[in-house]
Structure formats: structure tokens, C-alpha cells
Enzyme design. Sequence first.
Site, PDB file in Angstrom:
ATOM      1  N   ASP A 163       0.880  -1.251   0.008  1.00 15.92           N
ATOM      2  CA  ASP A 163       0.124  -0.176  -0.130  1.00 15.92           C
ATOM      3  C   ASP A 163       0.816   1.225   0.273  1.00 15.92           C
ATOM      4  O   ASP A 163       1.717   1.153   0.890  1.00 15.92           O
ATOM      5  CB  ASP A 163      -0.910  -0.014   1.327  1.00 15.92           C
ATOM      6  CG  ASP A 163      -2.411  -0.265   0.863  1.00 15.92           C
ATOM      7  OD1 ASP A 163      -2.579  -0.675  -0.193  1.00 15.92           O
ATOM      8  OD2 ASP A 163      -3.101   0.023   1.918  1.00 15.92           O
ATOM      9  N   GLU A 216      -4.633   2.460  -4.182  1.00 14.91           N
ATOM     10  CA  GLU A 216      -3.273   2.452  -4.156  1.00 14.91           C
ATOM     11  C   GLU A 216      -2.582   1.256  -3.397  1.00 14.91           C
ATOM     12  O   GLU A 216      -1.531   1.107  -3.041  1.00 14.91           O
ATOM     13  CB  GLU A 216      -2.790   3.586  -3.148  1.00 14.91           C
ATOM     14  CG  GLU A 216      -3.149   3.398  -1.546  1.00 14.91           C
ATOM     15  CD  GLU A 216      -4.645   3.790  -1.269  1.00 14.91           C
ATOM     16  OE1 GLU A 216      -4.853   3.973  -0.209  1.00 14.91           O
ATOM     17  OE2 GLU A 216      -5.544   4.196  -2.306  1.00 14.91           O
ATOM     18  N   ASN A 274      -3.105  13.157  -3.494  1.00 18.38           N
ATOM     19  CA  ASN A 274      -4.148  13.548  -4.133  1.00 18.38           C
ATOM     20  C   ASN A 274      -4.489  14.881  -3.572  1.00 18.38           C
ATOM     21  O   ASN A 274      -4.964  15.927  -4.384  1.00 18.38           O
ATOM     22  CB  ASN A 274      -5.265  12.699  -4.171  1.00 18.38           C
ATOM     23  CG  ASN A 274      -5.038  11.452  -5.080  1.00 18.38           C
ATOM     24  OD1 ASN A 274      -4.523  11.737  -6.144  1.00 18.38           O
ATOM     25  ND2 ASN A 274      -5.600  10.285  -4.632  1.00 18.38           N
TER      26      ASN A 274
END
Length: 375
Positions: free
Chosen positions: A248, A292, A256
Amino acid sequence: MTDADLPHSPERFCLWREVQDTRTRTRLGGAFYLIAWLLCWLFSAAPLQHLGAGLAGSAFFGLMLAARLLHHPPAAGTEAELQRWLDRHWGVILMSSIGWGLAHAWVLLTAGFQPASLIATLATVAFSTAMAFNFAMRRRRAALAIFLLYLPGLATLALGDDSTRAELVTLVFYLSYLILVMNRTHHEYGTMLALELQLLEQRQRLDTLSRTDGLTQLGNRYQFNNLFPAMCANAQRHGSELSLLLMDIDFFKRINDEHGHSMGDACLRAFGERMRAFFRRDSDALLRLGGEEFGVLMPDTSLEQARQLAEQFREDLANQGFQLGGQHLPVTASLGLGCFHERDGGSAEAFFKRVDDALYRAKALGRDRLELAEG
């Protein structure tokens, strides 16, 4: 047979298709040679007087029929094996053709077979027509087979008296027609094969797209769901090792929020490229499982070998980060790693849960670390 089972290379696919078509189209042909000969013999003036010739012809065409039926194509042959099968099968076809050509000439020359001469001539026309329409994929061989069917009878008619001239001229004209038809059929078969190959390639591209993550070009969750249970079953069956690495990207939401989604997408693409740089074996399956989260399936890889690779990947990512859009983006990842174990009881779900739990421990213990699955 599914599309996945079909040969992928164009050359091998064309040979494979030709083998299938040749095999299908010759199954009944041999029976008709035998039937035509039996009709010629049984409708001769005195069948019992020609018992030897009748039985010999029946044995020959029966043998040709058996050769066609018993000559099976290779199940998953190479190009050389497929070509070898075609060469041998065409040998049977050409032997049948010359056999019938000589039988036709025999019927025309033998007085006792005169009542059956029309049967033999019609059979010759029928066999040569079938050759022109059904076997034009190999144009030269089909032409040779037609001439072998025709020439003995034509030579016999040419040496006969004037009463055979009309039949001779008619057969010659029909022979020229068959050659034209064969050329046309050859081109049509090539066009059909090209269209079929194009359709197969399109299906394969669509299948690849359905199994590929559009952003990173890694395998997607759909591919993982199909591949993972099969690899686990294979590892259990052969007693081999299978390692699974789950990763991850840490604090990806922050990337973001602070840099925008376009930078987030660039980060995901760069992460996929970094994976390709470290996990380079053809047998390794690199996957984006969603968001992710990423995964690597490593068959025939021990836990220690996988741990070393995973640690090298984690350290390189933490030290180097990514250069994106003219700026340095620091990135770390949490990793969970495990090897398929007998305690999983052959269950892919149990194996995945152990590795997934290790990934969550890595996050809970501060991220940017590798945790091994328990067991």
C-alpha cells in the site's frame, strides 16, 4: 476449444486451422471412394468373374479410408509437427486420387466393366469437384490431385475410338472450369483465414484489456482473482513455493489532496514502473489490486528470497521517491509478505488473509516497513 486454447502466432494459427479443415473434409471422402468402386464392381457385367479385381480395389480404398480416419492431428503440435501431419495426410489424399484415376481407366478399358463406365466417370467428376472446392487451401497439391483423378481416364478416352470423343471433350472443358474454380476458392479461403485471424487477435486484445489496469498497465483485480487460486492450487499440487507480496502506498490520499489527482495518477504509474524494475522475472505477476494497493505473485520463490526483493524495493522507494512534474515526490509503502503454507489447508483465501493481516500490521506499526505473515 476456447480462444485461450488457440495458437497465438499467425503462422501457427494458419497451420492449425488448415489441419482442422483438412481433417474435417477428408473424413467422408474416403468412404465415397470405396462406395464408388463397389458400385462399379457390382454393376459390372459379371461381378463374380472380376472377383479378384473387385476385392483388390475394395481393399485398397478401404485401406485409404482407414488411413484418413486413423490419422489424428497432433493435440498441441508445433509448426513443424502440424506441417508434418499435413504432408502425411496429403500423401493419403494423393494416393486415393491416383488410385481412383487408375480405377476409372481400368473400368473404361475392361469390357466387363462397360456397364459401369458412366458410374466411374461421374465419380471422377464428383471427386475432382470436391477437391477443387474443399482442398484449395493447398492449390498446387489440389491441382495435382485433380490431374491424378482425371488424366488416366482422359488418356484412355483419347486412345479410344470416335464414340468417346464427345465425352473426352466434355471432361477437358470441365477440367479447365475446375482449375478456375480452384483458384477462386483458394483466394476465398485465404480471405476467410485472414478475417478469422483478425477476429481472434481482436478478441485477444479485448481479453488483455479486460485483465489490465488502464492506468499502470499492470494486471488488475480481475486477473488476480483468476490467477491467484490457480497458482495456489498448482503450488499445493507440486509442493512448490509461492510467495505473495501486498503493498500500500502510504498516505496516498495526502498526495491527491496536496498535489491534485493528476499527480496522484502519475504517482501510481511511477509505482508500477518501479515494480517492473525490481520484479523482472517472466513468471512474476505484477498487479494493481485497487486504489493504491498493489500485489506481486512470485511462484517458485521462497519466503527469504521474496523478503530480500521486497526490502530492496521498499528501501529504494523510501530513498529515491519519484521525480514527477519537475519536482521530487517522497513516497513510502507498507508491505505484507507471506509464502503459501500447509497450514493454509490449500485455501487461497486463508493464504491471502494471512498476508493481508501482515500488511495491516505494517501500517499499524508506523508504515514504511515490511511485515511477514504469521505461520
